[in-house]
Design a protein around this motif. Structure first.
Motif, PDB file in Angstrom:
ATOM      1  N   VAL A   1      -4.056  -1.192   7.091  1.00  0.00           N
ATOM      2  CA  VAL A   1      -5.425  -0.706   7.287  1.00  0.00           C
ATOM      3  C   VAL A   1      -6.402  -1.847   7.578  1.00  0.00           C
ATOM      4  O   VAL A   1      -7.603  -1.710   7.382  1.00  0.00           O
ATOM      5  CB  VAL A   1      -5.897   0.090   6.041  1.00  0.00           C
ATOM      6  N   PHE A   2      -5.888  -2.962   8.072  1.00  0.00           N
ATOM      7  CA  PHE A   2      -6.787  -4.084   8.355  1.00  0.00           C
ATOM      8  C   PHE A   2      -7.630  -3.817   9.592  1.00  0.00           C
ATOM      9  O   PHE A   2      -8.827  -4.080   9.619  1.00  0.00           O
ATOM     10  CB  PHE A   2      -5.981  -5.379   8.541  1.00  0.00           C
TER      11      PHE A   2
ATOM     12  N   GLY B   1       0.807  -1.214   0.000  1.00  0.00           N
ATOM     13  CA  GLY B   1       0.000   0.000   0.000  1.00  0.00           C
ATOM     14  C   GLY B   1       0.836   1.258   0.000  1.00  0.00           C
ATOM     15  O   GLY B   1       0.504   2.240  -0.686  1.00  0.00           O
ATOM     16  N   HIS B   2       1.922   1.239   0.759  1.00  0.00           N
ATOM     17  CA  HIS B   2       2.800   2.401   0.770  1.00  0.00           C
ATOM     18  C   HIS B   2       3.549   2.544  -0.551  1.00  0.00           C
ATOM     19  O   HIS B   2       3.656   3.644  -1.105  1.00  0.00           O
ATOM     20  CB  HIS B   2       3.791   2.299   1.932  1.00  0.00           C
TER      21      HIS B   2
ATOM     22  N   PHE C   1      -2.264   4.250   0.393  1.00  0.00           N
ATOM     23  CA  PHE C   1      -2.616   4.928   1.649  1.00  0.00           C
ATOM     24  C   PHE C   1      -1.374   5.519   2.299  1.00  0.00           C
ATOM     25  O   PHE C   1      -0.228   5.191   1.949  1.00  0.00           O
ATOM     26  CB  PHE C   1      -3.349   3.986   2.620  1.00  0.00           C
ATOM     27  N   ASP C   2      -1.612   6.403   3.231  1.00  0.00           N
ATOM     28  CA  ASP C   2      -0.540   7.067   3.981  1.00  0.00           C
ATOM     29  C   ASP C   2      -0.876   6.955   5.468  1.00  0.00           C
ATOM     30  O   ASP C   2      -1.721   7.681   5.987  1.00  0.00           O
ATOM     31  CB  ASP C   2      -0.433   8.531   3.553  1.00  0.00           C
ATOM     32  N   ILE C   3      -0.221   6.013   6.135  1.00  0.00           N
ATOM     33  CA  ILE C   3      -0.480   5.758   7.549  1.00  0.00           C
ATOM     34  C   ILE C   3       0.190   6.814   8.425  1.00  0.00           C
ATOM     35  O   ILE C   3      -0.392   7.284   9.411  1.00  0.00           O
ATOM     36  CB  ILE C   3       0.018   4.361   7.958  1.00  0.00           C
TER      37      ILE C   3
ATOM     38  N   THR D   1      -5.048   7.521  -0.501  1.00  0.00           N
ATOM     39  CA  THR D   1      -4.485   8.507  -1.422  1.00  0.00           C
ATOM     40  C   THR D   1      -4.478   7.967  -2.848  1.00  0.00           C
ATOM     41  O   THR D   1      -4.294   6.761  -3.073  1.00  0.00           O
ATOM     42  CB  THR D   1      -3.048   8.863  -1.013  1.00  0.00           C
ATOM     43  N   GLY D   2      -4.667   8.858  -3.812  1.00  0.00           N
ATOM     44  CA  GLY D   2      -4.555   8.466  -5.215  1.00  0.00           C
ATOM     45  C   GLY D   2      -5.416   7.272  -5.552  1.00  0.00           C
ATOM     46  O   GLY D   2      -6.645   7.296  -5.412  1.00  0.00           O
TER      47      GLY D   2
END
Length: 423
Positions: free
Chosen positions: A271-272, A141-142, A147-149, A164-165
């Motif tokens: 993001v689980f 994901g990164h 996403f941006d954690i 994101t995006g």
């Protein structure tokens, strides 16, 4: 709450259900005793009130010689009626408390025990054999800008994130895909409020054992929902609804919030398991005799959605102690995560029989026009962040890209592969 007729007529069944859930069977006896006490107190109150009314009529017709004695009796009865009314109100409060301690009656065949005592009903799809080291969804994901954690934690704290995006596009695509499927089966789409009154939260059973999971806004006495099931159940509270030949069905979209109390150290990456996520939830109102068939349909629709996403999964019959207070039976669909080499829960479908509707006073008219308590059911069609996590994990490729399932591609403008952007 359960039907008190079950307590009066089938007390052993109520005890057995509590035992299977890992709860004290004495709560069933306490409910029976509270029901008896309430009925006795109510009968005493109504008897005294009838006597008071008769005495009042007698005073009006009495002679001057009879009147003083009758007035004295009326005065005594007034005090007795007041005391009996207070006793009946207290008995009613005691009954409500005892009623809340008895969870929904499990259905025949539900396995007893806790979280690890489920039965596997079926396995769907082949577990992929990757010829390269699997990355977890957090790394993917990164790398792919999904996403941006770190910035989510900076802005909101741990277990928050930014999509994101392509991640934002994935959410919208998944929601639209889920809503399109639900609508094709006759569900009415609903955007549901994420804040509800205590009556809705309590009525659906989320202020009992799950209370520590719930966010509460003290100043407004409102709760943030952990699922749109709460708002959808409250949608028809205190109503007599029209249930025809088929159930009344809604597909609700809302943001959901969970404290994740007790999950310290679990699924801290990615993001689980997060405090906020969006979800599409199926919700059905039906006649009690149709509830088990509707439950099977909800499960099939969940399986269809996972099949479109080309995710290998298994279906489990959740054990009684892991059902939650409202469900009489629950099926979970667990998706295979190659990076973890295990199945993880992605969707649930619950048959709550009449438990929630009895609390929320939701009824329908039977063939004779008599009001009857409805049954309610719910099923997750798409919990967005977990579904994104599953897609990244299950469809990763050796070069670090992620394949987009064919059924999802039209909702992403035809995109076939998610790749890292080059500068």
């Amino acid at each position: 709450m359960i039907d008190l007729r079950e307590v009066r007529d089938n007390l052993d069944r109520v005890r057995a259900s509590q035992v299977a859930r890992g709860l004290d069977p004495a709560t069933a006896d306490e409910l029976r005793d509270a029901d008896d006490a309430r009925r006795t107190a109510l009968s005493a109150f109504e008897s005294l009130r009838a006597e008071q009314k008769t005495a009042g009529q007698a005073v009006k017709k009495a002679s001057a010689e009879e009147r003083p004695a009758l007035l004295e009796r009326a005065k005594t009865l007034s005090a007795e009626v007041k005391a009996a009314d207070a006793a009946a109100n207290q008995a009613e409060a005691d009954l409500r408390e005892a009623h809340a301690a008895v969870q929904n009656l499990i259905l025949d065949g539900v396995p007893a025990g806790g979280e690890d005592d489920f039965n596997v009903l079926e396995t769907v799809g082949d577990i992929p054999e990757l010829d390269f080291p699997a990355k977890d969804h957090d790394d993917l994901g990164h790398a792919l800008g999904v996403f941006d954690i770190a910035r989510g934690a900076k802005v909101s704290g741990s277990r928050f994130y930014f999509l994101t995006g392509i991640g934002a596009q994935l959410e919208l695509a998944l929601v639209n895909m889920a809503m399109a499927q639900a609508a094709s089966y006759g569900f009415t789409p609903i955007i549901a409020p994420a804040l509800v009154r205590p009556e809705a939260m309590e009525g659906t059973g989320f202020l009992g054992a799950h209370a520590e999971e719930v966010y509460h806004l003290d100043s407004d006495d409102l709760y943030l929902v952990g699922t749109s099931e709460v708002a959808l159940a409250g949608f028809h509270s205190d109503e007599i609804i029209d249930i025809g030949d088929s159930p009344t069905r809604y597909a609700g979209f809302s943001s959901c919030f969970r404290r994740e109390a007790g999950s310290y150290g679990k699924d801290t990456k990615g993001v689980f398991r997060v405090h906020w996520f969006d979800k599409v939830e199926m919700f059905s109102y039906c006649k009690p005799e149709d509830a088990e068939a509707e439950h099977a349909r909800l499960l099939e629709w969940e399986k269809e959605f996972l099949g479109k996403l080309e995710l290998p999964f298994r279906v489990i019959d959740v054990a009684a102690g892991d059902l939650g207070s409202s469900a009489a039976r629950k099926y979970d669909c667990e998706v295979w995560f190659p990076s973890q080499q295990r199945y993880r829960e992605l969707t649930s479908a619950s048959n709550c029989t009449t438990y929630q509707a009895r609390r929320l006073n939701i009824r329908y008219r039977d063939a004779d026009g008599k009001p009857q308590t409805a049954a309610t059911l719910n099923g997750t069609l798409c919990a967005v962040t977990r579904t994104i996590a599953a897609l990244l994990d299950a469809h990763q490729q050796a070069d670090g890209s992620v394949r987009v399932p064919a059924a999802l591609q039209p909702f992403l403008g035809g995109l076939e592969v998610i790749e890292a952007k080059t500068t």
